[in-house]
Structure formats: C-alpha cells, structure tokens
Design a protein around this motif. Structure first.
Motif, PDB file in Angstrom:
ATOM      1  N   ARG A 135       0.857  -1.183   0.000  1.00 39.16           N
ATOM      2  CA  ARG A 135       0.000   0.000   0.000  1.00 39.16           C
ATOM      3  C   ARG A 135       0.891   1.230   0.000  1.00 39.16           C
ATOM      4  O   ARG A 135       1.818   1.331   0.810  1.00 39.16           O
ATOM      5  N   GLN A 136       0.644   2.136  -0.921  1.00 38.23           N
ATOM      6  CA  GLN A 136       1.404   3.381  -1.032  1.00 38.23           C
ATOM      7  C   GLN A 136       2.914   3.128  -1.061  1.00 38.23           C
ATOM      8  O   GLN A 136       3.699   3.812  -0.417  1.00 38.23           O
ATOM      9  N   GLY A 137       3.281   2.099  -1.795  1.00 40.72           N
ATOM     10  CA  GLY A 137       4.695   1.824  -2.015  1.00 40.72           C
ATOM     11  C   GLY A 137       5.381   1.031  -0.921  1.00 40.72           C
ATOM     12  O   GLY A 137       6.578   0.762  -1.023  1.00 40.72           O
ATOM     13  N   ARG A 138       4.649   0.603   0.120  1.00 41.87           N
ATOM     14  CA  ARG A 138       5.269  -0.105   1.236  1.00 41.87           C
ATOM     15  C   ARG A 138       4.598  -1.461   1.450  1.00 41.87           C
ATOM     16  O   ARG A 138       3.416  -1.637   1.159  1.00 41.87           O
ATOM     17  N   VAL A 139       5.376  -2.409   1.987  1.00 43.63           N
ATOM     18  CA  VAL A 139       4.823  -3.704   2.387  1.00 43.63           C
ATOM     19  C   VAL A 139       4.210  -3.542   3.767  1.00 43.63           C
ATOM     20  O   VAL A 139       4.896  -3.193   4.731  1.00 43.63           O
ATOM     21  N   ILE A 140       2.893  -3.798   3.864  1.00 45.77           N
ATOM     22  CA  ILE A 140       2.218  -3.607   5.150  1.00 45.77           C
ATOM     23  C   ILE A 140       1.882  -4.923   5.838  1.00 45.77           C
ATOM     24  O   ILE A 140       1.577  -4.949   7.041  1.00 45.77           O
ATOM     25  N   GLU A 141       1.932  -6.028   5.084  1.00 46.74           N
ATOM     26  CA  GLU A 141       1.660  -7.328   5.694  1.00 46.74           C
ATOM     27  C   GLU A 141       2.197  -8.417   4.777  1.00 46.74           C
ATOM     28  O   GLU A 141       2.215  -8.267   3.555  1.00 46.74           O
ATOM     29  N   GLN A 142       2.655  -9.503   5.379  1.00 46.79           N
ATOM     30  CA  GLN A 142       3.123 -10.631   4.592  1.00 46.79           C
ATOM     31  C   GLN A 142       2.962 -11.913   5.388  1.00 46.79           C
ATOM     32  O   GLN A 142       2.841 -11.905   6.610  1.00 46.79           O
TER      33      GLN A 142
END
Length: 602
Positions: A571-578
């Motif tokens: 989201r918005q260029g970032r990894v927020i969950e994996q």
C-alpha cells in the motif's frame, strides 16, 4: 590511386555537356561536382570505416548531379578518393555499357581527369552496384559499392535508436530469427541479394545488393571494399584481409545461387554467376568476363579459385518447409541455484523508487523499503490495488526502471553477490536472455506479433546463443506442445492468435531458456474467465514441474491463491503485511488487507 586530383589534367571530351552544366574549377578546367570540404568529409568517414571494419560511419553527404537511384553515395566516395592516375571501371548489373554505368563513368572520368577502363585487371577503382567482378582483384584495387540500404537491421527493427543500440551491443538475434522464419516457411536459407554478413566477428553488415555468389569474395579479400549510401549519409568499409562471414545456422549452411549443368549461352562457362534472359537462356552477368572467355583471354585457373564451391546448394542439408517436428519428452530443467549458504534464488532488500516531480512539483514515492526473498520452487505473490507500487517493484526487478535504491540479487548471478540495480542497461538485458524471464499482462509486450509462434521462441533461444536450426525448432515444438498450442500452428503468425493462445506462447517463450527467476505481471488480466482458468491451470502445472523462483504480481486474489505459497501486501509503495498465502487470505491482520479480502469475497 591518389587522394587529390592532378591540377594539370584536362577535361575528358566525353563530358562536354556536363562541363557546360556545372561550374568549373578555375585552375583545373574540370567541372566541380564535389568541393574539397565535401571530399575531406567523405575521406574522414572512409578512414574511420577502415579503422572499425563494418561500422556504419555518418558523413556530410552532398547532392550529386545524377538521377535518384544512380548511386550518389558510391559516386561521392569515388570522387573523394580518386585521382588522375586512376583507372576507373564502372559496372551496373555486371555491364559496363548500361545507361547508368556509361553516365557515371563519364562523370567520374571527366571530374577526376582519370582514365576509363572496362578491364578489371588494370582498373584501380571499380564502382559497382549489383556485382563484384568475376575476375580476381588485388591490393591495387578499391571496390566501391553503391548501397541502396545502409542499415541491415531495417528489415527487423524500425526504430533508429534500437538499431544503434543493437549495433552497440552486438545484439543481432532478430536477424537470425528472420533467417529462421524464412527457413521454416520456405526450406531455403537463401535471402536473395544483400545477404547479411558479420564483419570481423563484430558488426552486422548488409552488402550492396550483390548476389549471394559474390559474398564469399569479400572474405579475406586482398582489395579494399568501401560501401556508401548517399541519402542515408553513411559509409562503411571492409579492409583487406578482414573476415566476412555470411549469417547462417550451424546445421543449415549458407548457399549461393547455382544451377548444376547450366552453361552461359554465349561463352559456354558454367562457373560464373548467370542471369536468365527473356528467351530462358542463361548468360554471364559479368559482360567483360564473358567477352574474355569467348576471346580465350580469361585466366580460368585463377577464376576457379574464386568460385564459391563450398557454398553450392547441397540437397542433403536442406530442410523441409513447414515440416512437422517430432516432440520427445522434455528435458528436465536444471535445479534452482541459490546463493552460497542461503536458501533464496531471488532476494530484494530495501528496494525504493521515487518519481521526481518537474518544476518543483511534489515527489511520488512509488516504492519504499520493500524487502522479500524467494526460494527455488517457491512462488511469492505481490498484492495491492492500482497505485500501490507492486508494478513498480516488478519493473525495478526487471530493469525497466532506472535510479532505484536498495538491492536486487539473484543466486545464479555471481553467487548472489551482484546488485542488479548497479548493472547498466546492457547487462540487465543480457540477464533476461537466460536468467530472468517475464510474462506480461499484455502478450504484445513479450512477443513479436509479426512473426510465428516458433519464431518467437527462436528469438529467446537465439539471444541465449543457440545456433542450430533443428535444435531450436525441436525445442520450440516441445514448449508449444507443453503449453497446449497445436503444433500445426507453430509457423502461423502470432498476431492471428486469440488472446489466450498468445498468452500461452508468451509463457512458452519465457520458459525457453530455463530461467532461474520468473516474473508474472497480471498474467490473466484481460482474458475471458474460461481462458484465464486454463492459463492458471497451465501455470500451476509448470510451476510444480520446475525449480523456479516465481514472483506473481496481481490484484486478483484468485490468481494469488491459485499460484503462490507466500504473499506480501503493498500500500502506497510499502509492504504492510506478509505471510503464507492461505493464512493471509483467511485471517488478515492489517485493516487494509482486511478490506481487500472482504472486497474480493463480496
């Protein structure tokens, strides 16, 4: 040959009309066709071409007082290098007395104050368009070829920039693909006139439209060959004793034009290049050579050495056009390569990409501190809405985005020590020949829609160094059969295929060289539901078979669920969950991921 004309030689009487039309040099009394500045520019280009054999050199071409199509480029070179002590022979399609040859000779002789000759043996400059003379040439000769097309890649590449890029990187795979296509469709290596050649094992060159019979005469020749195109403003050269090799496959040899048992109707020889007359007879193309044979003045023993016997057609080595290919069991691909002491084939660490605004506008952070790794035989999904940065991450890995930060490493590249982001564009392209492959959402980005299905796979294999026609064809057939493309359509142009069939061909091409890393960019978007399901089934089977590290970029949760083991949400260029794909979709923790899953299930 002199580089400057003698100032005391009078104008030849045969160009009185031309002399009246053109201004005269006050000191020499000859018509001024090229001023000294124009001659110097042409000479500089000639010298540069000699220093770098086969390299296309631009020059300040001038308008010439000849009709279009008469070879103004060759004329300019001859006028720039010729002088009063030269003997000039001008031929057109092997004939010294054709309209073009006569008028060009009169212009050259009258301008330079040189002597004219029809005899190759005594000539010092031979200007030609369609032939290399049948008789031997030596160090005393300079052969000037008038060129109708200076760029050999024009047949396969319309972009001038791409042509320059391919010459700079010696990337000539597309020309071999053209030969593959012609072989597949016609069964013959022959390409008519101007067959492409490699000069000094470095530059691709298209000789003047000389017949294939004359191509071997350029290899290790004693004479200097200069080629020039006036309208394109290009000059290139083959210095004496330079390797000139016609393009061909290792198992399908280059052939010259030769009809066994056919003799010249005038002189009786069967050992020269011949043309067919309106009465269905064959006569020598080189008129002067034919006259010498009839007069008993030709040195036939010396000429026999020049005959391209080794390139005569051999029916045993011919291929059958549109021949069926026996498909055996596919060879198991090599196991995935990891970095020493690691378990990953692909590792992305701290990847970032910022798009700079123009004139003070705000910056856009497309990717920030994105990190993940993928092991051999594993598929990782990258999920997110449009604008989340997932496509930017894909482009950075591929090499389509410049100025990215962080690192991208592949275990098979320098044992995982090399940061691919530090490599130049040429090196990144080379990686995509056999290490890294991509399947795009739009098949047109991964395929050439103007060539056949087999030709597209040949493109990948040739770029990776394959040069056996039969091996390429067998490999293409195996891959197409594996992705359920009917082999009877192997030689059909891909532009005639449906969207699903194109995607299958693109998958086959991506797997052709057994890459270590495979990137799938929205592989089913735009396909009908039933077609998309078939492509997913195919991909699932292929990923199970091969030890590939796979990254799947998609906004479609059904694709991610069907193909991947783990997934990251952006989201918005970032990894927020994996996490593991099943767990991530069944029990998302981040509110944004929860919204995406809920929207997909509604």
């Amino acid at each position: 040959m002199t580089m400057l004309a003698d100032a005391e030689t009078p104008v030849d009487e045969g160009v009185d009309l031309l002399a009246e039309m053109l201004p005269e040099d006050a000191h020499e009394g000859r018509p001024v066709v090229m001023d000294e500045q124009a001659k110097r520019e042409a000479r500089r280009a000639v010298i540069a071409g000699i220093c770098v054999p086969g390299y296309i050199v631009p020059f300040g071409s001038r308008e010439m007082p000849v009709a279009r199509g008469w070879g103004s480029g060759g004329l300019q070179v001859t006028l720039a290098i010729g002088g009063t002590d030269d003997q000039v022979k001008v031929i057109d399609q092997g004939d010294e007395e054709g309209v073009n040859a006569v008028n060009l000779r009169r212009l050259i002789v009258g301008t330079l104050g040189a002597a004219a000759t029809a005899d190759t043996e005594v000539a010092t400059i031979v200007q030609s368009r369609h032939r290399v003379p049948e008789e031997a040439m030596s160090v005393q000769h300079t052969l000037v070829l008038q060129v109708p097309q200076s760029e050999p890649l024009r047949a396969v590449e319309k972009s001038v920039y791409e042509c320059k890029r391919r010459h700079a990187e010696a990337d000539y795979a597309k020309m071999w693909v053209l030969l593959y296509e012609r072989l597949a469709l016609t069964g013959v290596m022959g390409t008519g006139t101007g067959h492409p050649v490699m000069v000094h094992d470095r530059y691709l060159m298209a000789p003047s439209p000389i017949p294939r019979w004359d191509i071997p005469r350029l290899h290790q020749s004693e004479h200097l060959t200069l080629l020039s195109h006036g309208r394109d403003k290009k000059i290139y050269a083959v210095p004496p004793y330079t390797d000139v090799e016609p393009l061909s496959f290792d198992d399908v040899p280059f052939e010259v034009e030769y009809l066994e048992g056919v003799r010249c109707a005038k002189c009786g020889t069967e050992a020269s290049f011949m043309v067919e007359t309106k009465t269905n007879e064959h006569i020598c193309s080189d008129v002067q050579f034919c006259l010498k044979v009839r007069a008993g003045e030709a040195d036939l023993d010396a000429h026999d050495v020049l005959i391209p016997h080794r390139y005569f057609p051999d029916p045993r080595k011919r291929v059958r056009a549109r021949s069926s290919v026996e498909v055996g069991l596919p060879v198991p691909p090599p196991a995935g390569v990891t970095a020493p002491g690691e378990d990953w084939s692909l590792k992305v660490d701290g990847l970032g990409k910022i798009y700079r605004g123009s004139r003070g506008s705000s910056e856009v952070i497309a990717a920030a501190d994105v990190s993940f790794d993928v092991a051999p035989g594993e598929a990782l999904g990258v999920i997110g809405e449009s604008g989340s940065g997932k496509s930017t991450v894909m482009k950075c890995i591929i090499g389509d985005e410049a100025d990215a930060t962080g690192s991208v490493r592949i275990g098979a590249v320098q044992e995982g020590m090399s940061n691919l982001l530090d490599l130049d564009a040429s090196a990144r392209r080379r990686l995509r020949t056999n290490t890294l492959s991509v399947v795009y959402q739009d098949p047109a980005m991964g395929l050439d829609l103007n060539i056949s299905a087999g030709g597209n796979i040949a493109d990948a294999l040739i770029a990776a160094g394959w040069r056996s026609y039969h091996m390429i064809r067998r490999r293409a057939a195996e891959l197409l059969a594996r992705v359920d493309v009917p082999l009877e359509r192997m030689d059909d142009v891909v532009g005639q295929f449906s969207g699903g069939m194109r995607q299958r061909v693109q998958i086959a091409k991506a797997l052709a060289t057994d890459p270590q890393v495979l990137l799938l960019d929205e592989p089913t978007t735009g396909l009908d539901a039933s077609v998309a399901a078939g492509v997913l089934d195919l991909l699932r089977e292929l990923l199970t078979e091969r030890e590939l590290a796979v990254v799947v970029v998609s906004h479609d949760f059904s694709v991610i669920k069907a193909l991947t083991d783990r997934a990251v949400v952006m989201r918005q260029g970032r990894v927020i969950e994996q996490g593991l794909t099943d767990q991530l979709l069944a029990d998302p923790h981040h509110p944004y991921t929860q919204q995406l899953v809920a929207a997909a299930q509604s």
